[in-house]
Enzyme design. Structure first.
Site, PDB file in Angstrom:
ATOM      1  N   ASP A 179     -32.143 -18.201 -36.516  1.00 27.28           N
ATOM      2  CA  ASP A 179     -32.253 -19.655 -36.709  1.00 27.28           C
ATOM      3  C   ASP A 179     -30.915 -20.330 -36.421  1.00 27.28           C
ATOM      4  OD1 ASP A 179     -31.694 -18.161 -39.207  1.00 27.28           O
ATOM      5  OD2 ASP A 179     -31.336 -20.146 -40.038  1.00 27.28           O
ATOM      6  N   ASN A 180     -29.859 -19.546 -36.262  1.00 27.52           N
ATOM      7  CA  ASN A 180     -28.556 -20.114 -35.927  1.00 27.52           C
ATOM      8  C   ASN A 180     -28.146 -19.763 -34.496  1.00 27.52           C
ATOM      9  OD1 ASN A 180     -28.432 -21.113 -38.532  1.00 27.52           O
ATOM     10  ND2 ASN A 180     -27.226 -19.400 -39.316  1.00 27.52           N
ATOM     11  N   LYS A 221     -26.553 -33.906 -41.794  1.00 22.34           N
ATOM     12  CA  LYS A 221     -26.680 -32.631 -42.506  1.00 22.34           C
ATOM     13  C   LYS A 221     -26.165 -32.819 -43.933  1.00 22.34           C
ATOM     14  CE  LYS A 221     -25.148 -27.800 -42.147  1.00 22.34           C
ATOM     15  NZ  LYS A 221     -24.437 -26.841 -41.284  1.00 22.34           N
TER      16      LYS A 221
END
Ligand code: AMP
Ligand code: MG
Length: 465
Positions: A243-244, A107
């Site tokens: 999305d989390n 990430k």
């Protein structure tokens, strides 16, 4: 360096991702490496200089299948039709010594086709925050992605604050499937992909599920359990966008997250959450809202839509009761009651009301409850004494409380202090925090259990970009 990759996501259709390598950086330097986690994953690192090259994205390890995943999602209630890994690359998967398949992702590894306006990078602060907080969550027994490594890039990146040192987090997750991964195909009407994804998720996470609605039920249960565990340690995720929201039921994407010091139901830390949508006490309701979005997506593949809507509605409507039961079980344990009765809800809520009124420290009040020091957390001590007498009549178990209530949590002011030190090249506060948080039930480092002074309070956390 050897990583025993066994990749499955890369075998899914091309529409699910974009294959690409991480973007190399100038001068990789390994800041943190999680040897216990590496052992679980069967990773043999050998030379740390080589490991830094791999974890910074300069060198692609053998048998990796690097790719950026596609997903969409509701952000603060508004649908974004395409998000995706804008600054992350999945290197591949490994099967741990525990038999569990996990993703290894970089990430902050550079731009991807999903970067939109972003630079694809992360700075050192959020990388180290995610490292410390995710590992702390793991030690607290809360499902979470984990941190394998933090690597400085030797490059500066630009943020509102100015130039900041860049870093890459090596993140490990049971998968990076999100509610938004389902949404992207459902909203596009790509039913074949939706079916493929559903089958993949069932196979990987919930092999007992037979149908999309079984999958929905399993994810609802996992999310309900997760959020009640957050509540029980005073954790505020901060960005509970779809999305989390992990299909595997792990805590994922530590952006402007925080643990509360002084208790308040409406506590918000995230600087981008002006409306308090993701405030502490809102989290159970938002988890249900997120599961309703998953339900809506999953239904798109069902032949009998009316029947599916009915079944999905029943599943999502069962969640509030699951959340209440989970909340009661978790909070009852915090006050030493192993088998709570319905009446204990009132007992717990009354304590929380006193705590909120007096601004009592969430972690330390529960930790101190078996001792005389609990009284010191309150200004209205008569009211606390009345509550205490009621509570004593329930003959609480002190061993249960001591096995439940952490002595140390990653407090915001300590995280900020750790980040400032790391930016100045001093990793000692990081090491100290990590060491203490590995055994959160023990008082090995009492100074880390101290709440912030007025001057130390961190009022807001900023998104991890
Ligand atoms: P987050 O709020 O971190 O969950 O991210 C939401 C979306 O923004 C995801 O698609 C991220 O990949 C993307 N994103 C966040 N930060 C960056 C960045 N610096 N560069 C590119 N994309 C980003
Ligand atoms: Mg995200």
């Amino acid at each position: 360096m050897h990583i025993p990759f066994d990749n499955s996501y890369a075998a899914l259709p091309d529409a699910f991702y974009t294959r690409l390598n991480p973007t190399p950086v100038k001068a990789p330097h390994l800041l943190a490496y999680n040897t216990d986690l590496a052992a679980l994953l069967g990773i043999e690192v050998g030379d740390l200089t080589e490991a830094a090259q791999v974890f910074a994205g300069n060198q692609t390890p053998d048998n990796a299948a690097p790719l950026a995943q596609l997903y969409a999602g509701h952000q603060f209630g508004n649908y974004s039709p395409q998000l995706g890994d804008g600054r992350a690359v999945l290197l591949g998967e490994v099967i741990g010594t525990d038999g569990i398949r996990r993703d290894i992702q970089l990430k902050g590894s550079g731009p991807t086709p999903y970067s939109r306006m972003g630079d694809g990078r992360a700075w050192l602060g959020p990388v180290l925050r995610e490292y410390v907080v995710s590992e702390a969550m793991h030690a607290l027994g809360i499902p979470t992605t984990r941190a394998l490594a933090a690597t400085a890039t030797g490059e500066n990146i630009w943020r509102e604050q100015g130039a900041l040192p860049g870093a890459v987090l090596t993140r490990v997750a049971r998968s990076h499937l999100r509610v938004g991964t389902f949404q992207v195909f459902a909203h596009r009407g790509e039913v074949e992909h939706l079916k493929t994804l559903t089958g993949y998720a069932i196979n990987r996470h919930y092999p007992d599920a037979k149908t999309p609605m079984d999958l929905l039920r399993a994810v609802c249960t996992a999310q309900a359990e997760l959020v009640t565990k957050w509540m029980a340690v005073g954790f505020i995720h901060g960005v509970m966008n779809t999305d989390n929201a992990s299909i595997a039921g792990e805590t994922i994407d530590y952006g402007p997250c925080a643990f509360m010091d002084a208790f308040h139901q409406n506590r918000v830390f995230s600087s981008i959450d002006q409306q308090g949508r993701y405030a502490f006490g809102q989290q159970p309701g938002i988890a249900v809202w997120n599961m309703a979005q998953l339900a809506t997506s999953l239904i798109q593949q069902m032949d009998d839509r009316d029947a599916a809507v009915e079944e999905a509605t029943a599943i999502v409507h069962a969640m509030p009761a699951q959340l209440e039961t989970g909340w009661l079980t978790n909070f009852a344990a915090k006050i030493g009651i192993a088998n709570p009765a319905q009446d204990d809800t009132k007992l717990i809520e009354d304590l929380l009301t006193l705590m909120q009124t007096d601004g009592a420290d969430f972690t330390n009040t529960f930790r101190a409850l078996p001792t005389d020091a609990a009284r010191d957390q309150f200004t209205n001590r008569d009211a606390f004494d009345v509550w205490h007498a009621r509570w004593q009549s329930r003959t609480p178990s002190i061993p249960l409380m001591n096995a439940t209530n952490p002595a140390v949590i990653p407090r915001n002011h300590r995280i900020e202090e750790m980040i400032s030190a790391a930016v100045a090249g001093d990793m000692a506060p990081f090491e100290r925090l990590n060491a203490a948080l590995a055994t959160p039930l023990s008082e090995t480092d009492p100074d880390l259990a101290r709440p912030p002074t007025q001057a130390e309070i961190v009022p807001a956390t900023f998104c991890g970009t």
